[in-house]
Design an enzyme around this catalytic site. Structure first.
Site, mmCIF file in Angstrom:
data_model
loop_
_atom_site.group_PDB
_atom_site.id
_atom_site.type_symbol
_atom_site.label_atom_id
_atom_site.label_comp_id
_atom_site.label_asym_id
_atom_site.label_seq_id
_atom_site.Cartn_x
_atom_site.Cartn_y
_atom_site.Cartn_z
ATOM 1 N N HIS A 25 -0.944 24.467 37.577
ATOM 2 C CA HIS A 25 0.098 24.512 36.550
ATOM 3 C C HIS A 25 1.277 23.662 37.014
ATOM 4 O O HIS A 25 2.176 24.128 37.693
ATOM 5 C CB HIS A 25 0.538 25.961 36.290
ATOM 6 C CG HIS A 25 1.346 26.123 35.040
ATOM 7 N ND1 HIS A 25 0.936 26.908 33.986
ATOM 8 C CD2 HIS A 25 2.527 25.595 34.648
ATOM 9 C CE1 HIS A 25 1.832 26.856 33.017
ATOM 10 N NE2 HIS A 25 2.820 26.062 33.406
ATOM 11 N N HIS A 27 3.671 20.371 35.464
ATOM 12 C CA HIS A 27 3.995 19.512 34.331
ATOM 13 C C HIS A 27 4.422 18.123 34.792
ATOM 14 O O HIS A 27 5.279 17.990 35.665
ATOM 15 C CB HIS A 27 5.121 20.124 33.498
ATOM 16 C CG HIS A 27 4.730 21.350 32.750
ATOM 17 N ND1 HIS A 27 4.321 21.316 31.433
ATOM 18 C CD2 HIS A 27 4.680 22.656 33.126
ATOM 19 C CE1 HIS A 27 4.044 22.553 31.023
ATOM 20 N NE2 HIS A 27 4.251 23.383 32.036
ATOM 21 N N GLY A 186 5.755 24.686 25.362
ATOM 22 C CA GLY A 186 6.997 24.683 24.604
ATOM 23 C C GLY A 186 7.475 26.098 24.354
ATOM 24 O O GLY A 186 7.029 27.046 25.006
ATOM 25 N N GLU A 216 5.130 34.427 29.316
ATOM 26 C CA GLU A 216 6.305 33.926 30.029
ATOM 27 C C GLU A 216 7.561 34.317 29.253
ATOM 28 O O GLU A 216 8.307 35.197 29.661
ATOM 29 C CB GLU A 216 6.221 32.405 30.198
ATOM 30 C CG GLU A 216 7.395 31.820 30.972
ATOM 31 C CD GLU A 216 7.403 30.291 30.977
ATOM 32 O OE1 GLU A 216 8.110 29.719 31.817
ATOM 33 O OE2 GLU A 216 6.727 29.685 30.119
ATOM 34 N N ASP A 313 4.981 24.852 38.442
ATOM 35 C CA ASP A 313 5.432 24.668 37.063
ATOM 36 C C ASP A 313 6.140 23.321 36.931
ATOM 37 O O ASP A 313 5.579 22.381 36.403
ATOM 38 C CB ASP A 313 6.329 25.819 36.609
ATOM 39 C CG ASP A 313 6.506 25.877 35.103
ATOM 40 O OD1 ASP A 313 5.712 25.245 34.388
ATOM 41 O OD2 ASP A 313 7.432 26.569 34.637
#
Length: 371
Positions: A25, A27, A186, A216, A313
């Site tokens: 995970h 981005h 998002g 989350e 993340d």
């Protein structure tokens, strides 16, 4: 002052950075080097909060430490702005791979939303191709330095938009050219996976792997929708599955927990949780349990047998690395190398690879930790 995200990260005399890791995970638009942002912004005439890399790193960390996912996501306006050209995307992707390898990662999945990178005139296909070029350049550079890494793309649709079916078809079209899975990301609250049922139906018909951001900024209903509507094989974060657990009795160090149906399903089916400790603190995802890392339900989930994995993340926003996240957890919960190895084995088993490739990855991790 800049923070070295690898400094002094040792456990039982072993440098955590040197251990083989799997990153699930992570981005792309949350993993830019501050100096790269400054240089790319200069090329397009974009103002940045600071032209000093250390000060810009401070700015990202301060802005992200808001306790709100919505506010946290606003920092991406700057990073995505410098990722609107083929060269910009290729450079960011190449450096992403190089930074993963420097962190000891041997397999990674990078998630990003092509629909957010079209302002410079690129098509969706051209954007994906540019990122793949950068990934392959990074892999080659790592190989030339005597190491090895493999990185796959998780093609992501924005859950507040209406292009998810189009993006799902894009992902499948690139499955033999770098794309290994699909995600939606998002603002989670108010935008459940059920809004994108057509995309998920299509992906299921194509046998294409799916992970979904859930648990989350929203709770159990979001997780339920990710599993039922999204057919998610993994949960992006998923930390709020702990809301379906009730600590009913404590005797000394022994804790008795009552499972809700959803939590039991996730645990018993070994659905991997893509937990990101520092990010979960910054966005308020663990606010129900507290405001310190020691309050994170990570250890509770681990001790109860959930398939927990450790992730960053967004490296830039959280000013972190996988090495640092593992060290923070080890310090908070007195984990040993065996625990850290278990997290990597969980991640390897959850990777969107063939069973043969996952078995090879598991062997590499076991060998690395044995050394």
């Amino acid at each position: 002052m800049a923070t070295d995200t690898h400094a002094d990260a040792t456990l039982q005399g072993v440098r955590i950075q040197s251990l083989p890791k799997v990153s699930l995970h992570d981005h792309l638009d949350g993993a830019l080097r501050p100096q790269t942002i400054i240089e790319l912004a200069s090329e397009i005439g974009l103002d940045v909060p600071s032209t000093d890399a250390d000060d810009l790193a401070d700015w990202f960390e301060d802005q992200s430490d808001s306790g709100s996912l919505v506010e946290y996501l606003k920092t991406f306006d700057l990073t995505t702005a410098v990722m609107q050209t083929r060269d910009g995307l290729r450079r960011v992707a190449r450096e992403f791979v190089e930074d993963l390898a420097a962190d000891g990662v041997i397999y990674g999945e990078v998630r990003w939303a092509p629909e957010q990178h079209l302002a410079g005139g690129l098509t969706l296909d051209e954007a994906v191709e540019a990122v793949q070029e950068g990934i392959e350049e990074g892999e080659d550079a790592v190989d030339a330095n005597g190491s090895a890494i493999r990185v796959g793309q998780l093609i992501t649709a924005m859950r507040h938009a209406d292009r998810s079916l189009e993006i799902a078809k894009l992902a499948v079209a690139h499955r033999s050219r770098g794309a290994v899975g699909f995600d939606i990301a998002g603002a989670e609250d108010g935008f459940p996976a059920s809004n994108h049922r057509a995309a998920f139906d299509y992906l299921a018909s194509e046998f294409f792997p799916v992970t979904v951001h859930a648990g989350e900024a929203a709770g159990l209903d979001s997780i339920r929708s990710a599993l039922i509507d999204g057919r998610a094989l993994r949960l992006g974060h998923g930390v709020r599955i702990a809301e379906d657990l009730d600590v009913v009795q404590e005797k000394g160090e022994e804790v008795f927990v009552q499972f809700g149906d959803l939590a039991r399903w996730v645990r018993d089916r070994e659905i991997p949780l893509e937990l990101s400790p520092s990010s979960n603190l910054q966005t308020g995802a663990i606010a129900r349990w507290g405001t310190q890392l020691e309050d994170h339900p990570f250890d509770l989930l681990y001790q109860l047998g959930f398939s927990v994995t450790v992730n960053v993340d967004n490296r830039t926003m959280s000013r972190t690395s996988l090495t640092r996240e593992l060290k923070l957890l080890a310090d908070a919960f007195e984990y040993t190398l065996d625990d850290l190895e278990a997290f990597q084995l969980n991640a390897a088993a959850a990777a969107f690879l063939s069973v043969e490739e996952r078995e090879e990855l598991i062997e590499l991790i076991a060998e690395g930790f044995d050394r």
